[in-house]
Design a protein around this motif. Structure first.
Motif, PDB file in Angstrom:
ATOM      1  N   TYR A   1       0.974  -1.128  -0.089  1.00  0.00           N
ATOM      2  CA  TYR A   1      -0.074  -0.063   0.044  1.00  0.00           C
ATOM      3  C   TYR A   1       0.757   0.990   0.093  1.00  0.00           C
ATOM      4  O   TYR A   1       1.938   1.480   0.449  1.00  0.00           O
ATOM      5  CB  TYR A   1      -0.913   0.025   1.457  1.00  0.00           C
ATOM      6  CG  TYR A   1      -1.728  -1.453   1.691  1.00  0.00           C
ATOM      7  CD1 TYR A   1      -0.797  -2.403   2.484  1.00  0.00           C
ATOM      8  CD2 TYR A   1      -2.870  -1.527   1.195  1.00  0.00           C
ATOM      9  CE1 TYR A   1      -1.362  -3.368   2.819  1.00  0.00           C
ATOM     10  CE2 TYR A   1      -3.640  -2.764   1.589  1.00  0.00           C
ATOM     11  CZ  TYR A   1      -2.704  -3.612   2.377  1.00  0.00           C
ATOM     12  OH  TYR A   1      -3.381  -4.818   2.867  1.00  0.00           O
TER      13      TYR A   1
ATOM     14  N   PHE B   1      -5.488   7.006   2.136  1.00  0.00           N
ATOM     15  CA  PHE B   1      -5.043   5.921   1.255  1.00  0.00           C
ATOM     16  C   PHE B   1      -4.965   6.520  -0.244  1.00  0.00           C
ATOM     17  O   PHE B   1      -5.672   7.022  -0.710  1.00  0.00           O
ATOM     18  CB  PHE B   1      -6.268   5.005   1.166  1.00  0.00           C
ATOM     19  CG  PHE B   1      -6.007   3.636   0.286  1.00  0.00           C
ATOM     20  CD1 PHE B   1      -7.183   3.950  -1.067  1.00  0.00           C
ATOM     21  CD2 PHE B   1      -5.445   2.519   0.522  1.00  0.00           C
ATOM     22  CE1 PHE B   1      -6.932   2.784  -1.689  1.00  0.00           C
ATOM     23  CE2 PHE B   1      -5.314   1.539  -0.378  1.00  0.00           C
ATOM     24  CZ  PHE B   1      -6.054   1.639  -1.386  1.00  0.00           C
TER      25      PHE B   1
ATOM     26  N   GLN C   1       0.315  11.604   3.970  1.00  0.00           N
ATOM     27  CA  GLN C   1      -0.268  12.598   5.105  1.00  0.00           C
ATOM     28  C   GLN C   1       0.199  13.770   4.802  1.00  0.00           C
ATOM     29  O   GLN C   1       1.456  14.203   4.862  1.00  0.00           O
ATOM     30  CB  GLN C   1       0.094  11.896   6.322  1.00  0.00           C
ATOM     31  CG  GLN C   1      -0.213  12.611   7.354  1.00  0.00           C
ATOM     32  CD  GLN C   1       0.172  12.153   8.975  1.00  0.00           C
ATOM     33  OE1 GLN C   1       1.218  11.855   8.917  1.00  0.00           O
ATOM     34  NE2 GLN C   1      -0.513  12.223  10.056  1.00  0.00           N
TER      35      GLN C   1
ATOM     36  N   VAL D   1      -4.191  10.931   7.478  1.00  0.00           N
ATOM     37  CA  VAL D   1      -3.638   9.943   6.728  1.00  0.00           C
ATOM     38  C   VAL D   1      -4.515   9.295   5.554  1.00  0.00           C
ATOM     39  O   VAL D   1      -5.664   8.975   6.025  1.00  0.00           O
ATOM     40  CB  VAL D   1      -2.985   8.681   7.447  1.00  0.00           C
ATOM     41  CG1 VAL D   1      -2.233   7.615   6.471  1.00  0.00           C
ATOM     42  CG2 VAL D   1      -1.913   9.362   8.421  1.00  0.00           C
TER      43      VAL D   1
ATOM     44  N   TYR E   1       0.296   5.470   1.000  1.00  0.00           N
ATOM     45  CA  TYR E   1      -0.748   6.258   1.739  1.00  0.00           C
ATOM     46  C   TYR E   1       0.127   7.768   1.711  1.00  0.00           C
ATOM     47  O   TYR E   1       1.562   7.642   1.865  1.00  0.00           O
ATOM     48  CB  TYR E   1      -1.048   5.889   3.404  1.00  0.00           C
ATOM     49  CG  TYR E   1      -2.013   4.688   3.583  1.00  0.00           C
ATOM     50  CD1 TYR E   1      -1.261   3.462   3.427  1.00  0.00           C
ATOM     51  CD2 TYR E   1      -3.294   5.064   3.743  1.00  0.00           C
ATOM     52  CE1 TYR E   1      -2.252   2.405   3.686  1.00  0.00           C
ATOM     53  CE2 TYR E   1      -4.195   3.865   4.196  1.00  0.00           C
ATOM     54  CZ  TYR E   1      -3.624   2.551   3.773  1.00  0.00           C
ATOM     55  OH  TYR E   1      -4.520   1.682   4.027  1.00  0.00           O
TER      56      TYR E   1
END
Lengths: 111, 113
Positions: free
Chosen positions: B33, B45, B37, B43, B35
């Motif tokens: 994955y 996806f 921020q 945060v 992600y």
């Protein structure tokens, strides 16, 4: 849509218990997680709970899940200054691989 | 203890340039994955990857972004023609099974100037 909400800030005295709360909107949540982020660091998985459980305990950490109210809490017993960090609640669903995060709760532990 | 590692820890790039963020997931994990921020925000996806293909992506993950697993160990995020608003901390994560126990790397802080 999916949403996860947390209070922004919590301050406790060292040695006290901390309780960090989280609410979520999607009733199809499968797993709920607590992550810890220290300043300048990544996300550390603390614990998680499956949605058919009410409670999970792991040393100083206790997770309580009220599925009816869509409320999750993390209790830290005997809070230490090293517990000062941002704590993120997150959820995932069976139908998806992604995590939906809350805004994070900044925990400050006062000596 | 096995961990997800990301490089570099900090990358500064000029607007319009391409960047590649690198990740080495935990070795026996199958799901990967990315992600991000943005400073002061949640945060978010970006994308999940399984069996050498994207399994899910968010609205953020548009044609500017791509992911690749070029060999058995690395997982990369490429951002083409970076914009100022791409400045963020980018986290890689991996899990043994989809949707459970995702372990995150330390992040790459991307600064677009």
């Amino acid at each position: 849509g999916e949403d996860v909400e947390q209070s922004l800030f919590l301050s406790v005295r060292e040695g006290d218990s901390s309780v960090i709360n989280c609410t979520y909107t999607d009733s199809s949540s499968t797993y709920l997680y607590w992550y810890k982020q220290e300043p300048g660091a990544g996300l550390q998985l603390l614990t998680y709970i499956f949605s058919n459980m009410d409670m999970k305990q792991d040393q100083r950490l206790t997770v309580l899940l009220n599925k009816k109210d869509k409320h999750l809490s993390l209790r830290i017993a005997d809070t230490q200054t090293g517990d000062s960090a941002i704590y993120f609640c997150a959820e995932s669903m069976d139908s998806s691989y992604k995590l939906i995060f809350g805004s994070g709760t900044r925990l400050l532990v006062r000596p | 203890e096995p961990e997800v590692t990301q490089t570099p820890s900090h990358q500064v790039t000029q607007m319009g340039q391409e960047v590649i963020l690198r990740c080495v997931p935990i070795s026996n994990h199958l799901y990967f994955y990315w992600y991000r921020q943005i400073l002061g925000q949640k945060v978010e996806f970006l994308v999940s990857f399984y069996n050498n293909e994207i399994s899910e992506k968010s609205e953020i993950f548009d044609d500017q972004f791509s992911v690749e697993r070029p060999d058995g160990s690395n997982f990369t995020l490429k951002i083409r023609s970076t914009k100022l608003e791409d400045s963020a901390m980018y986290f890689c994560a991996s899990s043994g099974t989809g949707g459970t126990e995702a372990f995150f790397g330390q992040g790459t802080r991307l600064t677009v100037v």
